[in-house]
Every structure is written in structure tokens, then in C-alpha cells.
Design a protein around this motif. Structure first.
Motif, PDB file in Angstrom:
ATOM      1  N   UNK A  97       0.850  -1.185   0.000  1.00 58.62           N
ATOM      2  CA  UNK A  97       0.000   0.000   0.000  1.00 58.62           C
ATOM      3  C   UNK A  97       0.889   1.240   0.000  1.00 58.62           C
ATOM      4  N   UNK A  98       0.249   2.399  -0.251  1.00 64.89           N
ATOM      5  CA  UNK A  98       0.954   3.666  -0.320  1.00 64.89           C
ATOM      6  C   UNK A  98       0.143   4.681   0.476  1.00 64.89           C
ATOM      7  N   UNK A  99       0.803   5.372   1.430  1.00 65.07           N
ATOM      8  CA  UNK A  99       0.097   6.305   2.310  1.00 65.07           C
ATOM      9  C   UNK A  99       0.789   7.665   2.255  1.00 65.07           C
ATOM     10  N   UNK A 100      -0.006   8.721   2.097  1.00 66.42           N
ATOM     11  CA  UNK A 100       0.541  10.065   2.060  1.00 66.42           C
ATOM     12  C   UNK A 100       0.550  10.689   3.444  1.00 66.42           C
ATOM     13  N   UNK A 101       1.595  11.517   3.695  1.00 71.51           N
ATOM     14  CA  UNK A 101       1.624  12.347   4.889  1.00 71.51           C
ATOM     15  C   UNK A 101       0.899  13.658   4.578  1.00 71.51           C
ATOM     16  N   UNK A 102       0.184  14.232   5.528  1.00 72.75           N
ATOM     17  CA  UNK A 102      -0.116  13.695   6.864  1.00 72.75           C
ATOM     18  C   UNK A 102      -1.122  12.553   6.761  1.00 72.75           C
ATOM     19  N   UNK A 103      -0.990  11.577   7.631  1.00 73.26           N
ATOM     20  CA  UNK A 103      -1.810  10.382   7.550  1.00 73.26           C
ATOM     21  C   UNK A 103      -2.740  10.283   8.758  1.00 73.26           C
ATOM     22  N   UNK A 104      -3.797   9.502   8.568  1.00 74.36           N
ATOM     23  CA  UNK A 104      -4.718   9.201   9.665  1.00 74.36           C
ATOM     24  C   UNK A 104      -4.133   8.014  10.432  1.00 74.36           C
ATOM     25  N   UNK A 105      -3.768   8.177  11.708  1.00 69.87           N
ATOM     26  CA  UNK A 105      -3.147   7.072  12.460  1.00 69.87           C
ATOM     27  C   UNK A 105      -3.967   5.792  12.451  1.00 69.87           C
ATOM     28  N   UNK A 106      -5.288   5.904  12.603  1.00 64.58           N
ATOM     29  CA  UNK A 106      -6.131   4.705  12.625  1.00 64.58           C
ATOM     30  C   UNK A 106      -6.082   3.984  11.278  1.00 64.58           C
ATOM     31  N   UNK A 107      -6.098   4.756  10.197  1.00 63.49           N
ATOM     32  CA  UNK A 107      -6.052   4.145   8.863  1.00 63.49           C
ATOM     33  C   UNK A 107      -4.704   3.470   8.639  1.00 63.49           C
ATOM     34  N   UNK A 108      -3.619   4.116   9.066  1.00 61.40           N
ATOM     35  CA  UNK A 108      -2.289   3.523   8.905  1.00 61.40           C
ATOM     36  C   UNK A 108      -2.185   2.213   9.681  1.00 61.40           C
ATOM     37  N   UNK A 109      -2.671   2.213  10.920  1.00 53.34           N
ATOM     38  CA  UNK A 109      -2.627   0.981  11.721  1.00 53.34           C
ATOM     39  C   UNK A 109      -3.456  -0.122  11.085  1.00 53.34           C
ATOM     40  N   UNK A 110      -4.595   0.235  10.481  1.00 49.92           N
ATOM     41  CA  UNK A 110      -5.439  -0.767   9.819  1.00 49.92           C
ATOM     42  C   UNK A 110      -4.714  -1.373   8.619  1.00 49.92           C
ATOM     43  N   UNK A 111      -4.039  -0.518   7.827  1.00 51.50           N
ATOM     44  CA  UNK A 111      -3.284  -1.008   6.668  1.00 51.50           C
ATOM     45  C   UNK A 111      -2.155  -1.931   7.125  1.00 51.50           C
ATOM     46  N   UNK A 112      -1.441  -1.529   8.173  1.00 52.90           N
ATOM     47  CA  UNK A 112      -0.354  -2.361   8.688  1.00 52.90           C
ATOM     48  C   UNK A 112      -0.881  -3.704   9.204  1.00 52.90           C
ATOM     49  N   UNK A 113      -2.032  -3.685   9.876  1.00 55.64           N
ATOM     50  CA  UNK A 113      -2.619  -4.929  10.396  1.00 55.64           C
ATOM     51  C   UNK A 113      -2.994  -5.866   9.263  1.00 55.64           C
ATOM     52  N   UNK A 114      -3.600  -5.337   8.214  1.00 56.60           N
ATOM     53  CA  UNK A 114      -3.981  -6.179   7.075  1.00 56.60           C
ATOM     54  C   UNK A 114      -2.741  -6.749   6.377  1.00 56.60           C
ATOM     55  N   UNK A 115      -1.695  -5.918   6.265  1.00 56.73           N
ATOM     56  CA  UNK A 115      -0.456  -6.389   5.641  1.00 56.73           C
ATOM     57  C   UNK A 115       0.176  -7.504   6.466  1.00 56.73           C
ATOM     58  N   UNK A 116       0.180  -7.342   7.800  1.00 56.87           N
ATOM     59  CA  UNK A 116       0.751  -8.368   8.679  1.00 56.87           C
ATOM     60  C   UNK A 116      -0.038  -9.665   8.591  1.00 56.87           C
ATOM     61  N   UNK A 117      -1.360  -9.556   8.546  1.00 60.34           N
ATOM     62  CA  UNK A 117      -2.200 -10.755   8.427  1.00 60.34           C
ATOM     63  C   UNK A 117      -1.907 -11.491   7.126  1.00 60.34           C
ATOM     64  N   UNK A 118      -1.740 -10.735   6.037  1.00 63.46           N
ATOM     65  CA  UNK A 118      -1.433 -11.357   4.740  1.00 63.46           C
ATOM     66  C   UNK A 118      -0.094 -12.087   4.794  1.00 63.46           C
ATOM     67  N   UNK A 119       0.895 -11.448   5.440  1.00 62.62           N
ATOM     68  CA  UNK A 119       2.224 -12.073   5.559  1.00 62.62           C
ATOM     69  C   UNK A 119       2.166 -13.335   6.407  1.00 62.62           C
ATOM     70  N   UNK A 120       1.464 -13.269   7.529  1.00 53.42           N
ATOM     71  CA  UNK A 120       1.386 -14.431   8.416  1.00 53.42           C
ATOM     72  C   UNK A 120       0.656 -15.587   7.747  1.00 53.42           C
ATOM     73  N   UNK A 121      -0.375 -15.283   6.947  1.00 55.90           N
ATOM     74  CA  UNK A 121      -1.078 -16.337   6.225  1.00 55.90           C
ATOM     75  C   UNK A 121      -0.160 -16.975   5.182  1.00 55.90           C
TER      76      UNK A 121
END
Length: 434
Positions: A97-121
Motif C-alpha cells: 500500500x501507499x500512504x501520504x503524509x499527513x496520515x490518519x493514524x487509525x487508517x495507517x494501523x489498519x493497513x499495517x494490520x492487514x499487511x501483517x495478516x497477509x504475511x502471516x497467512x
């Protein structure tokens, strides 16, 4: 709290620290870097589930990093200079994914969580594929359509999901070590260590080291009926209290493991003779699995012979021979004192002999019987060729797996005991090969 790990790369110290604070507040583990040039080393050491990297950095940019990574976790790029072309380039090169600054912290954490889940799977799928590859060796032993084999496969599936101790009984060559490995591979402990030791050769001082090495996973005690008397109290403590006494301090240390035992001896007779403690045997025998000798499931012999014949034809780059009626009769009539291991060795011998103009089961059987009776120093050229070939194959496997003998055995499709026997018989020096 989560078990997620993120590697943060940003040359801006304030932004880097801010990102670390954000993810750690969400329960993540974080490692931060000021330069992308250090990324590959920390990917190996820190093993992140996701990489969060700035795009514009000196020396190596986020896009350069993305292009350089061959096998890595998902990468999320973040930049104050983001535009459509940069985002498209990032996604085309594999960015999650690609995120622009300034970013929404909640949205960034959600993107990171989805990316981590994909990696773990993805990692879970890779581990599953590896276990299936390892189980292929077991499948060669568990192949069969007789009622005994159906019951065995059902029993293994049933007991694998429990944490009870298991005692695997059977004659030499029936596949006890591979059945034990399958129980571990199909259990919730499958990603943890699997350690196999010869119980007849361990000492009480060595047991704490072995138990700690296997902690979290499974410990196979092969030839448990021959366990030395001075080791049995320590083994009993390990099972009852889940602890061993430190060899250095004598202080109890907790370990968590599953005990699987294997024996070709009459354990009841060993208990009566006083060589095996009754209370230890009671705990080891939480569940018994009895492996049938090959002579008691003769309907599986032809199926096993054809499987082994195809395997060795592939190994020797030749066509698998068709088994004639008289050959099948000879196979079924044989008593198989060495069980499946003996049958597999026979088909290996037959495939090798076919390359020298001899190709019948009867000749292979006769050659095997002759080699067992022939004095040392009177080996035929054929047997020398077979030994040289085995020596070469085992040596290459030991080198390719860096001496990890479980992996060597699985790669060669044989049990650990068979591998050890061949190494001794062929005079291989493992240390010299590494």
C-alpha cells in the motif's frame, strides 16, 4: 497486545520516533532504521511482519528498497511528496500500500494490520507445504489399503491433536520413527522442535539438554525399553513435573514437551525383569500404537513394491519395470523379517541390478541373502557400485542440508535409524563432509 512486528525506515528522526510510538501504543513490536541500506540485515534478524518505509531518503529510496527485496514481508510506503505516478510505481513494484503524509493514524494501523495478516497467512501456507513435503517420506511407509493401515492412519489423526504420551510398538523396519514424526507434524506443536534420540544411549546429564532443546515440541525416545536405569528417575520427573534439573546448578527448570516413545521390545517383559520401571512405563504408555509386520498385511506388498520401484526408477533415471506374476508371487511368499524397510531396500537393489542386466525380484532377493552371509572383503563389483552410489547420495544430502539429519533422512525418504545405520555401514564421516 499483538504479536505483530514492524520494521520502520525513515531518515526523519522525529517522524521515525512518532511512528514507533504509534505502533507500540497499539501493541506492536517495532525496530526503526534511519537508512534503507541496513534493511536486509534487520529483516533477517528482526523478522518483521510488515515494513513501513519512507519514499524519499538519501542513498537508498523506498522505491529502490522495494525493487531490491526478493523475498520479504509486505512493504507499505509513506511520503509527504506522494502523487499518482509515485503511487502507481510503488504498486507496480510490489508495494502492499501507499500512504501520504499527513496520515490518519487509525487508517495507517489498519493497513499495517492487514499487511501483517497477509504475511502471516503466507508464512503459514509455506510451513504447511514444507510439512507436506516432509510427510511424503512418512506416506511411503503408511501406504496401504489393508484394514491395518486404514486403522493406523485414523489412529494417528486422532491422537495427533492431543497432548498425551504415545508408545509406538513394532518390529524393526515397520516405520516407528516415521509414525512418530507424523504424529508431531499433524499436532498443534508442528512448528516447534522435533527431537529424536536413542533412549539406550542417553545419560541423565544429557537429558536436561535434550529436554530443553525439544521444549515446546516433541521428543521421540527410540528404543525406550533399553533406557538406562539411572536415566529413568530423571525421565519420570520430566513427565510428571514437566521439569529437569539444571546440569550446572541442580535447580529445577520447566520444560513443555510431548513424549513419544518407540520400541521393538516386549516392554511388559522388561518391567517384569526389573530393567524398566513400571511407573515410568505407565506414563509413557498413555496411548499405544501397534504397527503390523509386513507379513501380516501381504495385500499391501504389491502396492508398496510398485511405489518403491517407481521411486528408484526416477532416482536412477530409468523406466520403472513391470512386475511379472512370478515376481509378485516371490514378493508375497517372502517372510520380510526386515518389514517395509527390507522391501524398500530390495526394490533399490532391483533397480540398481537392472542397470547391470539383471532385473528379477528373485535375483535381487538372492543377492540380498548372499550379501548378508558373505564374509567381509568378498563383495561383488555390483555391491561396491551400490555402496558407492549410496555413499555419494548421502554425502550430498548431508552437505545440502548442512548436517541437519532429520532433513537428510526426509530428503532421502528413509528413517533416521536407517540413515544412521547406512552412515556407519558406509564409513561416512559427517564432520568431514561439512
Amino acid at each position: 497486545m499483538t504479536d505483530n512486528r514492524v520494521l520502520i525506515i525513515d531518515d526523519d528522526r522525529l517522524m521515525r520516533n512518532s511512528l514507533v510510538d504509534l505502533v507500540e501504543a497499539a501493541g506492536w513490536s517495532a525496530k526503526s532504521l534511519a537508512r534503507a541500506t541496513d534493511a536486509e540485515r534487520w529483516i533477517s534478524q528482526f523478522r518483521p511482519d510488515v515494513i513501513l518505509s519512507d519514499v524519499r531518503m538519501p542513498e537508498t529510496s523506498g522505491l529502490d528498497l522495494l525493487r531490491s527485496l526478493i523475498s520479504a514481508p509486505p512493504v507499505v510506503l509513506i511520503s509527504a511528496h506522494g502523487d499518482i505516478p509515485t503511487a502507481v510505481a510503488a504498486m507496480n513494484h510490489g508495494a502492499y500500500s501507499f500512504v501520504e503524509k499527513p496520515f490518519d493514524p487509525k487508517r495507517l494501523l489498519l493497513i499495517l494490520s492487514h499487511a501483517a495478516e497477509a504475511h502471516q497467512m503466507q508464512q503459514s501456507n509455506l510451513r504447511l507445504k514444507e510439512r507436506l513435503r516432509q510427510l511424503s517420506g512418512v506416506d511411503r511407509i503408511l501406504l496401504g489399503q489393508t484394514p491395518q493401515m486404514h486403522r493406523l492412519r485414523d489412529t494417528i489423526a486422532m491422537v495427533a491433536g492431543t497432548n498425551t504420551s504415545v508408545l509406538v510398538k513394532g518390529e524393526t523396519g515397520t516405520g516407528k520413527d516415521l509414525v512418530a514424526r507424523m504424529i508431531h507434524d499433524l499436532s498443534p506443536r508442528c512448528d516447534a522442535p522435533y527431537i529424536a534420540v536413542n533412549a539406550a544411549q542417553i545419560s541423565a546429564a544429557h537429558l536436561p539438554h535434550i529436554a530443553k532443546e525439544a521444549s515446546g515440541g516433541s521428543l521421540l525416545l527410540d528404543e525406550v525399553g533399553a533406557c538406562p536405569a539411572d536415566v529413568q528417575p530423571a525421565l519420570l520427573r520430566l513427565i510428571d513435573a514437566g521439569e529437569v534439573l539444571s546440569a550446572e546448578t541442580g535447580v529445577p527448570e520447566k520444560v513443555d514437551l510431548r513424549i513419544i516413545s518407540a520400541t521393538n521390545e516386549d516392554t511388559d517383559a522388561a518391567v517384569r525383569a526389573g530393567t524398566l520401571r513400571a511407573d515410568l512405563m505407565f506414563r509413557l504408555d498413555g496411548f499405544s500404537i501397534e504397527l503390523s509386520p509386513l507379513r501380516d498385511r501381504r495385500d499391501d506388498i504389491a502396492l508398496l513394491a510398485m511405489r518403491f520401484s517407481q521411486e528408484f526408477a526416477t532416482m536412477y533415471d530409468s523406466d520403472p519395470p513391470v512386475l511379472r506374476d512370478d515376481e509378485l508371487t516371490a514378493l508375497i511368499a517372502h517372510e520380510w523379517p526386515g518389514n517395509v524397510r527390507e522391501l524398500r531396500n530390495l526394490m533399490d537393489r532391483r533397480a540398481m541390478m537392472a542397470r547391470h542386466g539383471m532385473s528379477s525380484i528373485q535375483e535381487a532377493l538372492s543377492d540380498g541373502e548372499a550379501s548378508s552371509m558373505q564374509p567381509s572383503g568378498q563383495k561383488s563389483g555390483l555391491r561396491e557400485a551400490v555402496a558407492a552410489f549410496e555413499r555419494q547420495m548421502i554425502g550430498k544430502a548431508i552437505q545440502s542440508h548442512a548436517g541437519r539429519m532429520d532433513d537428510v533422512a526426509h530428503d532421502l525418504g528413509i528413517g533416521r535409524r536407517t540413515l544412521n545405520e547406512k552412515i556407519v555401514k558406509l564409513g561416512l564421516d559427517k564432520d568431514a563432509l561439512l
